[in-house]
Design an enzyme around this catalytic site. Structure first.
Site, short mmCIF file in Angstrom:
data_model
loop_
_atom_site.label_atom_id
_atom_site.label_comp_id
_atom_site.label_asym_id
_atom_site.label_seq_id
_atom_site.Cartn_x
_atom_site.Cartn_y
_atom_site.Cartn_z
N GLU A 76 46.48 38.45 36.23
CA GLU A 76 45.74 37.31 35.72
C GLU A 76 46.45 36.60 34.56
O GLU A 76 45.85 35.79 33.86
CB GLU A 76 44.34 37.75 35.26
N HIS A 95 39.03 38.96 29.98
CA HIS A 95 38.48 38.80 31.33
C HIS A 95 37.93 40.14 31.79
O HIS A 95 38.64 41.15 31.78
CB HIS A 95 39.57 38.32 32.29
N HIS A 97 34.96 42.25 34.62
CA HIS A 97 34.10 42.21 35.80
C HIS A 97 32.75 42.85 35.45
O HIS A 97 32.15 43.53 36.29
CB HIS A 97 34.75 42.97 36.95
N HIS A 157 33.38 37.16 40.88
CA HIS A 157 34.56 37.71 40.21
C HIS A 157 34.21 38.33 38.85
O HIS A 157 34.48 39.49 38.63
CB HIS A 157 35.61 36.59 40.05
#
Length: 213
Positions: A76, A95, A97, A157
């Site tokens: 990413e 980031h 999940h 996502h």
């Protein structure tokens, strides 16, 4: 070790995220831009966070080129570096999940603030699904965040958050998940009622003036 300070900050942040249940396994990634050089420390790809050391954190340039570290940087990288290039005010990006953010990302609308502390991080827009690690998702996250956004959801996502430093980026992550949890359960109970926009505006004005309670 090159860039020891930012590597240690990234390592501490990823371990904190794991401890809080925001990241599981090897999913999720965290990055921090150096204060002086145009480089970014970012978690490597596919390495268990519990056994990771500071020297394992990868170093890339602002375009995502791998410069240092024994392991390949997160896939990413394009998303993290695209946000940092677009937003000079952003030094740290997270980031994850996280479960409830991922659930709420399946909808099409923004998640909204239900408590005063959450006001700092709205609006939280939903980015349409595109392939992870692609320039496409990176561009869409940049667009969703705009000039001042702190968080967005990525459909099917997870979430992406940012801040002026790691503390700010982690706060955005924690409160975005809190917003998602609150809205999820309130909708199940039939009691969902976000804060009025005028109250959100007033809280954001206090936050910008550094007068929030």
């Amino acid at each position: 070790m090159k860039y020891e300070r930012i590597r240690k900050i990234v390592l501490d942040a990823i371990l904190d995220a794991v401890a809080q249940g925001l990241i599981k396994g090897t999913s999720g990634n965290i990055a921090l831009r150096d204060d002086e050089d145009d480089v970014v420390a970012i978690t490597p790809s596919g390495i268990a966070y519990g056994t990771m050391k500071a020297e394992d954190i990868a170093i890339v340039d602002m375009n995502g080129k791998w410069l240092d570290g024994p392991y390949k940087p997160s896939s990413e990288v394009p998303m993290h570096t695209a946000v940092m290039r677009a937003r000079p005010d952003v030094k740290a990006t997270v980031h994850t999940h996280a479960m409830f953010a991922t659930i709420m990302a399946m909808g099409d609308g923004e998640i909204k603030a239900t408590t005063p502390p959450q006001c700092e991080f709205v609006p939280v827009r939903v980015v349409p699904f595109t392939m992870p690690g692609s320039d496409d998702v990176a561009d869409k996250v940049v667009e969703a965040l705009g000039e001042e956004g702190r968080a967005c959801l990525i459909k099917n996502h997870g979430m992406f958050c940012c801040g002026k430093d790691m503390k700010a980026a982690m706060s955005a992550t924690v409160y975005t998940e809190e917003m998602a949890v609150t809205e999820y359960y309130a909708r199940l109970l039939g009691t969902y009622e976000p804060m009025p926009q005028e109250a959100v505006d007033a809280m954001q004005a206090l936050i910008k003036a550094d007068q929030a309670v």
